[in-house]
Enzyme design. Structure first.
Site, short mmCIF file in Angstrom:
data_model
loop_
_atom_site.label_atom_id
_atom_site.label_comp_id
_atom_site.label_asym_id
_atom_site.label_seq_id
_atom_site.Cartn_x
_atom_site.Cartn_y
_atom_site.Cartn_z
N GLU A 1 0.83 -1.21 0.00
CA GLU A 1 0.00 0.00 0.00
C GLU A 1 0.87 1.26 0.00
O GLU A 1 1.82 1.37 0.78
CB GLU A 1 -0.89 -0.01 1.25
CG GLU A 1 -1.74 1.24 1.42
CD GLU A 1 -2.40 1.30 2.80
OE1 GLU A 1 -3.46 1.92 2.90
OE2 GLU A 1 -1.84 0.72 3.75
N LYS B 1 -10.02 2.26 -1.32
CA LYS B 1 -10.05 1.74 0.04
C LYS B 1 -11.30 2.22 0.78
O LYS B 1 -11.56 3.42 0.89
CB LYS B 1 -8.79 2.19 0.78
CG LYS B 1 -8.60 1.59 2.16
CD LYS B 1 -7.28 2.08 2.74
CE LYS B 1 -6.98 1.52 4.12
NZ LYS B 1 -5.72 2.06 4.65
N CYS C 1 -5.00 -3.01 3.55
CA CYS C 1 -4.54 -2.73 4.91
C CYS C 1 -5.64 -2.79 5.98
O CYS C 1 -6.05 -3.86 6.39
CB CYS C 1 -3.81 -1.37 4.92
SG CYS C 1 -2.74 -1.11 6.37
#
Length: 280
Positions: free
Chosen positions: A51, A130, A169
């Protein structure tokens, strides 16, 4: 470099590149260095990067100035690498800037933490913005828009097709997102991250849990090094649909290369059909 060989007919050779960086390397320098790294790998089907490895996972003070549109220089250079090497390349994520006169999101910021999967032809095959923003009101929640859509796509190879789900993440802490990916058919979930060292045991445990409860491969590619005063946790790992860790790195920069058995997903789901008993 760690290599694991699973000699099966329907296997996918994956390479997780645990990129380490500090504050003394520019974005352009890092993109060039990682490009050379990918080009130097042996035969591989899929390469995964962490990321925000180029823009800095915790470098939030520079995100606005370094953000780029999907057709910007970082994605373009990674697309060139994918095309030249003929691999599927998950280019980690970038700070994506909305293109002129396009939707800027619910909060009007026009910035996202966006993962990019590139085809062997160098085209943008799938993106994922995300959904879960980390920072408890600061960092991502203060600066970036939240994604709204789950992302599952087909990865086509000579040996067949597998379904790839994308997460990033902090998403790892939200099991319902992974249930959603599974419901859309994901057999392999790619999870780039900038996960800090103090909570690295959470990273290791939750990856196993997400793989086990969804009976899917989970490929976790983390960051190494220290930047913006934050020590990164490393320990990228490949977790089988059984919840077993097939291979794992330490805390420094390294490559984790393994052949994963795609048939194992169907085998595990048939032998222990727990997903069929789920009731909501």
């Amino acid at each position: 470099m760690t290599e694991v060989d699973a000699s099966r007919a329907d296997r996918l050779r994956v390479a997780l590149l645990q990129v380490s960086y500090g504050d003394d390397e520019t974005l352009d320098e890092r993109v060039e260095r990682v490009s050379r790294w990918i080009r130097g790998l042996g035969p591989t089907d899929l390469v995964v990067l962490p990321e925000l490895w180029a823009h800095g996972g915790f470098a939030s003070t520079t995100w606005e100035s370094t953000a780029e549109a999907m057709n910007g220089p970082t994605v373009a250079r990674m697309a060139s690498v994918a095309r030249d090497t003929g691999v599927w390349l998950h280019a980690g994520s970038i700070i994506e800037r909305a293109e002129e006169d396009s939707d800027r999101g619910v909060e009007g910021r026009g910035l996202w933490n966006t993962s990019v999967l590139l085809s062997p032809q160098g085209t943008v095959h799938k993106t994922y913005r995300k959904i879960h923003r980390f920072g408890f009101g600061d960092g991502e929640p203060r600066l970036l828009e939240a994604g709204t859509d789950l992302a599952v796509t087909s990865l086509v190879r000579d040996a067949g097709v597998c379904q790839i789900g994308l997460a990033t993440c902090y998403d790892l802490r939200f099991p319902e997102l992974f249930r959603g990916l599974g419901a859309l058919g994901a057999e392999v979930v790619l999870l780039p991250a900038a996960w800090p060292m103090p909570r690295v045991e959470h990273w290791r445990l939750l990856g196993r849990a997400r793989a086990l409860e969804n009976q899917a491969w989970v490929l976790q590619c983390n960051t190494a090094g220290t930047h913006s005063g934050v020590e990164m946790g490393g320990h990228s790992q490949i977790v089988a649909p059984t919840g077993d860790v097939v291979a794992e790195l330490g805390s420094g920069e390294d490559a984790l290369i393994a052949d994963i058995d795609l048939d194992l997903v169907a085998t595990v789901r048939l032998d222990f059909p727990v997903l069929a008993d789920r009731r909501i």
